[in-house]
Design a protein around this motif. Structure first.
Motif, PDB file in Angstrom:
ATOM      1  N   ALA A  85       0.402   4.450  -2.483  1.00 25.16           N
ATOM      2  CA  ALA A  85       0.208   5.811  -1.970  1.00 25.16           C
ATOM      3  C   ALA A  85       1.255   6.769  -2.533  1.00 25.16           C
ATOM      4  N   GLU A 137       0.279   7.589  -6.102  1.00 23.64           N
ATOM      5  CA  GLU A 137      -0.931   8.409  -6.169  1.00 23.64           C
ATOM      6  C   GLU A 137      -0.638   9.887  -5.913  1.00 23.64           C
ATOM      7  N   GLN A 160       0.817  -1.214   0.000  1.00 23.22           N
ATOM      8  CA  GLN A 160       0.000   0.000   0.000  1.00 23.22           C
ATOM      9  C   GLN A 160       0.851   1.265   0.000  1.00 23.22           C
ATOM     10  N   GLU A 161       2.060   1.180   0.530  1.00 23.66           N
ATOM     11  CA  GLU A 161       2.939   2.351   0.565  1.00 23.66           C
ATOM     12  C   GLU A 161       3.361   2.760  -0.847  1.00 23.66           C
TER      13      GLU A 161
END
Length: 277
Positions: A133, A136, A129-130
């Motif tokens: 992120a 993004e 997820q890092e």
């Protein structure tokens, strides 16, 4: 953007101080992003900011652009890649060790330790997820350095077309299945790519008619699901789900097919009407 020095990156990613061609005043894109109505109003706008920089003895103009449409485009592509990465996790984890920079495998992290910090015999694979992120944070942004004397809006306009051209190639290769080509005769290869180009032209026309409010994935996937069940002697029963896109399609082209049943004569009338447009 990622290669900019820290102070330039902070300036480029700052939400305030953005301009629009032929519009006075500065914009804060974070405030626009808070309102869906405002985002829709600025969906096709390309914001920009500029400054002169001097790096390694070379003086250049740094122009940074931001587009909500480009942001949606990048997030749509990433969403597909994450979906493919999840499928790889379920099916063939052993193939995840090597990947290219733009490969969907970049979202998968590998660890050889347990949650307690002990060395594990087996490798564990998860969606990172890092990494998602971090990527993004740059969605919608694009930076270019130039020594051209033209003003920023003119350069921004040219740059805006760059990613749209990239999207055309992506659409041809993926959604329109232009590749791979299982043909050898020149005339058939030309016919294949002519068909793909015509499909792309029709798609772009449709995209403009619905005011570019939908992504390519939304348009193509929902068009493919707009099916009907033919009831002999009665007409056609829509089997698709009504969405914002189907509403926009009906409103734009002046017909409706989302009734409980569309009579045979009415369907012929709709088809005849669309041929004239």
């Amino acid at each position: 953007m990622r290669k900019l020095k820290k102070h330039l990156k902070q300036w480029a990613l700052a939400t305030e101080g953005w301009s629009l061609p032929q519009v006075r005043g500065a914009f804060d894109i974070s405030q626009i992003a808070q309102s869906e109505e405002a985002k829709e109003n600025y969906q096709n706008a390309t914001f920009y900011k500029e400054r002169w920089i001097k790096e390694d003895g070379l003086e250049q103009k740094l122009i940074v652009t931001f587009s909500f449409k480009y942001q949606n485009y990048q997030r749509c592509i990433r969403s597909r890649q994450i979906e493919r990465a999840c499928k790889l996790l379920e099916s063939n984890p052993s193939s995840l060790k090597k990947h290219r920079q733009t490969d969907c495998k970049r979202f998968i992290s590998r660890t050889n330790v347990t949650t307690e910090g002990e060395i594990a015999k087996n490798e564990f694979y998860t969606i990172d997820q890092e990494i998602i992120a971090n990527e993004e944070a740059y969605d919608g942004f694009y930076a270019v350095c130039t020594n051209l004397e033209e003003d920023a809006p003119a350069i921004t306009k040219i740059n805006h077309k760059r990613w749209e051209i990239e999207e055309c190639f992506r659409l041809l290769k993926s959604d329109f299945r232009a590749r791979p080509v299982y043909l050898s005769r020149d005339d058939r290869i030309k016919a294949h790519f002519t068909t793909c180009f015509l499909a792309l032209t029709i798609y772009r026309y449709l995209e403009k008619r619905v005011k570019e409010n939908f992504t390519s994935t939304e348009i193509i996937s929902q068009l493919r699901t707009m099916n009907f069940y033919c009831v002999p002697g009665e007409g056609y029963v829509p089997t698709y789900t009504r969405t914002d896109f189907t509403d926009a399609l009906h409103e734009t082209f002046g017909f409706r097919t989302d009734y409980e049943i569309v009579g045979t004569k009415q369907m012929k009338k709709i088809l005849s009407l669309q041929k004239k447009q």
